[in-house]
Design a protein around this motif. Sequence first.
Motif, PDB file in Angstrom:
ATOM      1  N   GLU A   1     -53.304 -62.888  16.072  1.00  0.00           N
ATOM      2  CA  GLU A   1     -51.940 -62.732  16.557  1.00  0.00           C
ATOM      3  C   GLU A   1     -50.998 -63.560  15.692  1.00  0.00           C
ATOM      4  OE1 GLU A   1     -49.394 -62.966  20.725  1.00  0.00           O
ATOM      5  OE2 GLU A   1     -51.259 -64.085  20.552  1.00  0.00           O
ATOM      6  N   LYS A   2     -49.874 -62.985  15.357  1.00  0.00           N
ATOM      7  CA  LYS A   2     -48.855 -63.731  14.622  1.00  0.00           C
ATOM      8  C   LYS A   2     -48.233 -64.763  15.563  1.00  0.00           C
ATOM      9  CE  LYS A   2     -46.008 -61.267  12.111  1.00  0.00           C
ATOM     10  NZ  LYS A   2     -45.054 -60.184  11.766  1.00  0.00           N
ATOM     11  N   ASN A   3     -47.920 -65.938  15.038  1.00  0.00           N
ATOM     12  CA  ASN A   3     -47.303 -66.996  15.837  1.00  0.00           C
ATOM     13  C   ASN A   3     -45.826 -67.081  15.462  1.00  0.00           C
ATOM     14  OD1 ASN A   3     -46.415 -69.256  17.143  1.00  0.00           O
ATOM     15  ND2 ASN A   3     -48.059 -70.595  16.458  1.00  0.00           N
TER      16      ASN A   3
ATOM     17  N   ASP B   1     -52.098 -69.289  27.784  1.00  0.00           N
ATOM     18  CA  ASP B   1     -52.776 -68.275  26.970  1.00  0.00           C
ATOM     19  C   ASP B   1     -52.015 -67.959  25.684  1.00  0.00           C
ATOM     20  OD1 ASP B   1     -50.648 -67.103  28.266  1.00  0.00           O
ATOM     21  OD2 ASP B   1     -51.629 -65.170  28.528  1.00  0.00           O
ATOM     22  N   SER B   2     -50.951 -68.694  25.391  1.00  0.00           N
ATOM     23  CA  SER B   2     -50.177 -68.444  24.185  1.00  0.00           C
ATOM     24  C   SER B   2     -50.866 -69.034  22.961  1.00  0.00           C
ATOM     25  CB  SER B   2     -48.781 -69.073  24.320  1.00  0.00           C
ATOM     26  OG  SER B   2     -48.082 -69.038  23.092  1.00  0.00           O
ATOM     27  N   THR B   3     -50.741 -68.349  21.817  1.00  0.00           N
ATOM     28  CA  THR B   3     -51.277 -68.895  20.568  1.00  0.00           C
ATOM     29  C   THR B   3     -50.511 -70.135  20.141  1.00  0.00           C
ATOM     30  OG1 THR B   3     -49.872 -67.342  19.355  1.00  0.00           O
ATOM     31  CG2 THR B   3     -52.164 -66.693  19.721  1.00  0.00           C
ATOM     32  N   ALA B   4     -49.315 -70.336  20.678  1.00  0.00           N
ATOM     33  CA  ALA B   4     -48.523 -71.519  20.342  1.00  0.00           C
ATOM     34  C   ALA B   4     -48.877 -72.728  21.212  1.00  0.00           C
ATOM     35  CB  ALA B   4     -47.035 -71.214  20.485  1.00  0.00           C
ATOM     36  N   TYR B   5     -49.625 -72.503  22.276  1.00  0.00           N
ATOM     37  CA  TYR B   5     -49.953 -73.588  23.224  1.00  0.00           C
ATOM     38  C   TYR B   5     -50.796 -74.663  22.549  1.00  0.00           C
ATOM     39  CZ  TYR B   5     -51.913 -75.904  27.352  1.00  0.00           C
ATOM     40  OH  TYR B   5     -52.298 -76.830  28.289  1.00  0.00           O
ATOM     41  N   THR B   6     -50.492 -75.922  22.851  1.00  0.00           N
ATOM     42  CA  THR B   6     -51.330 -77.052  22.444  1.00  0.00           C
ATOM     43  C   THR B   6     -51.490 -77.981  23.640  1.00  0.00           C
ATOM     44  OG1 THR B   6     -49.626 -78.679  21.785  1.00  0.00           O
ATOM     45  CG2 THR B   6     -50.200 -76.940  20.167  1.00  0.00           C
ATOM     46  N   PRO B   7     -52.498 -78.852  23.611  1.00  0.00           N
ATOM     47  CA  PRO B   7     -52.674 -79.802  24.714  1.00  0.00           C
ATOM     48  C   PRO B   7     -51.514 -80.786  24.842  1.00  0.00           C
ATOM     49  CG  PRO B   7     -54.685 -79.620  23.393  1.00  0.00           C
ATOM     50  CD  PRO B   7     -53.613 -78.907  22.636  1.00  0.00           C
ATOM     51  N   ASN B   8     -50.672 -80.864  23.820  1.00  0.00           N
ATOM     52  CA  ASN B   8     -49.539 -81.801  23.839  1.00  0.00           C
ATOM     53  C   ASN B   8     -48.260 -81.177  24.386  1.00  0.00           C
ATOM     54  OD1 ASN B   8     -51.090 -83.840  22.520  1.00  0.00           O
ATOM     55  ND2 ASN B   8     -50.702 -82.841  20.560  1.00  0.00           N
ATOM     56  N   ILE B   9     -48.328 -79.945  24.863  1.00  0.00           N
ATOM     57  CA  ILE B   9     -47.138 -79.232  25.305  1.00  0.00           C
ATOM     58  C   ILE B   9     -46.360 -80.029  26.353  1.00  0.00           C
ATOM     59  CG2 ILE B   9     -48.304 -77.941  27.147  1.00  0.00           C
ATOM     60  CD1 ILE B   9     -46.594 -75.499  26.312  1.00  0.00           C
ATOM     61  N   LYS B  10     -45.026 -79.932  26.256  1.00  0.00           N
ATOM     62  CA  LYS B  10     -44.142 -80.552  27.248  1.00  0.00           C
ATOM     63  C   LYS B  10     -43.149 -79.499  27.726  1.00  0.00           C
ATOM     64  CE  LYS B  10     -44.403 -85.194  25.247  1.00  0.00           C
ATOM     65  NZ  LYS B  10     -43.645 -86.290  24.571  1.00  0.00           N
ATOM     66  N   TYR B  11     -42.722 -79.646  28.973  1.00  0.00           N
ATOM     67  CA  TYR B  11     -41.807 -78.685  29.577  1.00  0.00           C
ATOM     68  C   TYR B  11     -40.580 -79.413  30.120  1.00  0.00           C
ATOM     69  CZ  TYR B  11     -46.328 -76.222  30.032  1.00  0.00           C
ATOM     70  OH  TYR B  11     -47.568 -75.656  29.809  1.00  0.00           O
TER      71      TYR B  11
ATOM     72  N   ILE C   1     -68.793 -59.077  20.253  1.00  0.00           N
ATOM     73  CA  ILE C   1     -68.497 -59.792  19.021  1.00  0.00           C
ATOM     74  C   ILE C   1     -66.993 -59.868  18.782  1.00  0.00           C
ATOM     75  CG2 ILE C   1     -68.584 -57.738  17.542  1.00  0.00           C
ATOM     76  CD1 ILE C   1     -69.960 -59.466  15.419  1.00  0.00           C
ATOM     77  N   HIS C   2     -66.252 -58.969  19.422  1.00  0.00           N
ATOM     78  CA  HIS C   2     -64.808 -58.939  19.238  1.00  0.00           C
ATOM     79  C   HIS C   2     -64.068 -59.526  20.452  1.00  0.00           C
ATOM     80  CE1 HIS C   2     -65.328 -56.848  15.555  1.00  0.00           C
ATOM     81  NE2 HIS C   2     -65.799 -55.752  16.101  1.00  0.00           N
ATOM     82  N   THR C   3     -64.689 -60.440  21.160  1.00  0.00           N
ATOM     83  CA  THR C   3     -64.033 -61.087  22.288  1.00  0.00           C
ATOM     84  C   THR C   3     -62.764 -61.790  21.827  1.00  0.00           C
ATOM     85  OG1 THR C   3     -66.060 -61.425  23.563  1.00  0.00           O
ATOM     86  CG2 THR C   3     -64.241 -62.918  24.013  1.00  0.00           C
ATOM     87  N   CYS C   4     -61.668 -61.537  22.521  1.00  0.00           N
ATOM     88  CA  CYS C   4     -60.377 -62.132  22.178  1.00  0.00           C
ATOM     89  C   CYS C   4     -60.204 -63.449  22.941  1.00  0.00           C
ATOM     90  CB  CYS C   4     -59.255 -61.164  22.535  1.00  0.00           C
ATOM     91  SG  CYS C   4     -57.601 -61.839  22.269  1.00  0.00           S
ATOM     92  N   PRO C   5     -60.077 -64.587  22.250  1.00  0.00           N
ATOM     93  CA  PRO C   5     -59.931 -65.886  22.932  1.00  0.00           C
ATOM     94  C   PRO C   5     -58.708 -65.932  23.847  1.00  0.00           C
ATOM     95  CG  PRO C   5     -60.425 -66.196  20.604  1.00  0.00           C
ATOM     96  CD  PRO C   5     -60.140 -64.741  20.786  1.00  0.00           C
ATOM     97  N   LYS C   6     -57.624 -65.264  23.451  1.00  0.00           N
ATOM     98  CA  LYS C   6     -56.414 -65.292  24.271  1.00  0.00           C
ATOM     99  C   LYS C   6     -56.656 -64.652  25.631  1.00  0.00           C
ATOM    100  CE  LYS C   6     -51.591 -63.866  24.379  1.00  0.00           C
ATOM    101  NZ  LYS C   6     -50.464 -63.281  23.629  1.00  0.00           N
ATOM    102  N   ILE C   7     -57.385 -63.538  25.653  1.00  0.00           N
ATOM    103  CA  ILE C   7     -57.679 -62.885  26.926  1.00  0.00           C
ATOM    104  C   ILE C   7     -58.549 -63.774  27.789  1.00  0.00           C
ATOM    105  CG2 ILE C   7     -58.883 -60.925  27.991  1.00  0.00           C
ATOM    106  CD1 ILE C   7     -57.904 -59.207  25.676  1.00  0.00           C
TER     107      ILE C   7
END
Length: 292
Positions: A105-107, A273-283, A24-30
């Motif tokens: 997690e704090k962002n 795996d970052s909480t800041a990640y979005t599908p729109n990310i650019k590098y 029940i406590h599965t962490c999505p980030k992991i």
Amino acid sequence: MRDQLHELLKKRVQQCVSHSRSSIHTCPKIEKKKESLSGRSGEIVKAQATGNVIRVGQEKEDVTPVEYRVHFKYLIKQKGIFYLEEEIEERIADFYKGVFVEDREKNPFKDSKKEEVSSDRVFEEEERYEYEYDRMKAVQYAEKWWNTYNPAYKKFDVDCTNYISQCLHAGGGPMRGYPNRGKGWWMRSGNWSYSWTVANSMRWYLPSSNSGLRAEEVSSADQLLIGDVICYDFQGDGRFDHTTIVTGKDASGMPLVNAHTYNSRMRYWAYEDSTAYTPNIKYKFLTITDDQ
């Protein structure tokens, strides 16, 4: 509360090496980290977590928030090669009448753009600063200070670009432009240029600099060498939030990076795996060039 947090961390460690998602406590980030590794023929074979409480907040409607920090270590196996990834998470756990309910997690990047007051582009002086970039020295500095702060420099709440600037300077990148904050790249006498501390300004400065520290943009991450830089626009809105330095390569030759703000080392460059990640990310992939 501490005992409950300890049990939560034990479950997170177990989740790292388990193939089950029944908790029940599965962490999505992991789970995102494991999925990313699986797609690269890798897995976490051993994990360790140590934590400490930073602050217990004020109770409101029987809910007490607790801020805590966790140091994760992941032993990763990829195509027969092992390497150690580490990261620091800052989290907030909610307790209802003393019983753990949930945590998050704090962002650190959420409000980072509000702090930027610089112009995107930095005007250049016509000067020559000959130097040879020592990639190994830059990486050695990145490894030494990934989870602490050099007292010779000011520390920022959003410290990623300041840390990368220190690494580049340790590698021989010459400061220039003082005291104009909108010119060059420098930190001196309690002041600093925008390009030294602001991710979006460094993103523009490095490839446009015509003297001293500069870089060339390449098209893909696998073209980068250790000591090179990656810039991240998490929202894909044109303003870059984060900066990392390449400190190693995985078994497929892809970059592993070190960073500050949420301190990490040997982390896979894509930040999936970052909480800041979005599908729109650019590098932006920037390779440092010598000026001789």
